[in-house]
Design an enzyme around this catalytic site. Sequence first.
Site: not given
Lengths: 262, 303
Positions: B44, B129, B242-243
């Site tokens: 993170k 971000c 991405g996904g």
Amino acid sequence: MIARVASVERHGVYIRMSVEAPEIARAAQPGQFAMLRVADTSSTDPLLRRPLSLHDRNASEVEFFFSVAGRGTDILAGKKPGDRLDVLGPLGRGFALDENMTGRTACCVGGGRGIAPLYFLARELKARGASVHILYGGRSAADVPLREKFEAAGYQTFVSTDDGSFGFHGLVTDLFEKQAAAERPDRLYACGPDAMMKTLAASAARLGIPAWFSLESVMGCGFGACWGCVHRILRDGTPEWVKVCEDGPVFAGPDIVWETGP
Amino acid sequence: MDLSADLGFLRLKNPVIAASGTFGYGPEFEPFINLEKLGGFVVKGLYFDPRPGNPPPRLVETPSGLINAIGLQGIGVRAFAEKILPRLRDLDTAVIANVCGADDEEYVAVAEFLSREKGLAALELNISCPNIRKEGACPAFSPDATRRLVARVKAATPLPLITKLSPNVTDIASVALAAEDGGTDAVSLINTLLAMAIDVETRRPKLANVYGGLSGPAVRPVALRMVHQAASRLRVPVIGMGGIMTGRDAVEFIIAGARAVQVGTANFVDPAAAVRIAAEIESFCRERNIPRAADLVGTLRSS
């Protein structure tokens, strides 16, 4: 894990669903929850799992009790016995329970679908010797579907309805005040709307009753990775955004900073 | 069957990396998977000091997607180094730290601090971000700001540097090239797409922050296009994300030119997703007699 739906019962807008999941059943503690995938595994819509509290368990099954709140729970409500269901659990930290509750009274207060985790809790409290009182508040008589189940299990059950169509006419928080004035309980456990729990927390603090509250939140993962489900909790006296899924969903009353309600 | 991925500065046992912001600090996933089965994971995002993050609601689900506005709540580099990194440094997988900053100085300070610690395989520079500054602004919006920041951080660390790019730009290749000019060792893309959702009953935004970052399968075609555009122009490796939910999704990115992939939102739905996806890439190659997964990189046919 992939579990099998054992039974589905409708109680008005509420659904009771039993799922064969022996590992989750064995490990479960009252107040914990599971994350259920509602879409078929090949589908990504709905994408996220849905958190549901554990309503009850036996040796091989866990039970959920929920209302249809949106598309996810609507799909879940349409599951049939024999359907396969991807269930992650048990997750979170449940209610803090004393080992021995003999001679003590525990008051469990539920509002609407917040009653769900209190059945499992009441059973565990009773097993520890507590005298358990259930206070259950709903909008009307149709909104308190588990009343008979609690009564049949031998708990003293008191119902309030907003419209007075059954039991005490008024809020369950007022019913709690009335009951507590007659006989102060030794412990308070509650689950329901924030406004209800905020009022109960204030009552418990004033009366000096140790109290625990199960919070509800939108969850992304349910196991602490996404940080989406936070609630403001006091840590060493300082409010912090704390994860409901991992550090809760049950928190001690004095630690919770209530954001909404009266 | 060789599943390894070579980024030049780093060799991964398989091309699947768990993405920052979706994998906690790593140990959160130990109840569900063996972390050593991952090609790597990115922790993170880390600021120098702890950050409180945004107020809730922080998440809203959309069709095959998720909008988040967590606001990079986190424990800061010191707590990471003291409490988390010692548990990660002996793992046989690439542990990558995600570096954040409110300004260039903080990015440099975080990178310098982390460079003094043992156990990190690389730094990922989070210049993209959307949940930190007003209107989602970030250094990755500007090629010049990207080049300058990458160069400063690169000069401040001996660790390999991966720069994570934003999709919220008109020309992804120009920002990717600027990162390469600045000296990045690789780029990773895409971060989330700036998005919003509205409750039509209350007419209020569904997120307290109003805007958030969209991720999940809904963004995959956009991500794939951008990875292809960047990979077609760059010399440094591209890490695509991405996904990605399945091995086949990952293979799409690899064919488009990604040398490795990151798995993000899928980790929330299935905590074993990254490990499963690596196994699915292996099966894909085995079934087609492709001896090395790396043979698929950039093999898009033009007709």
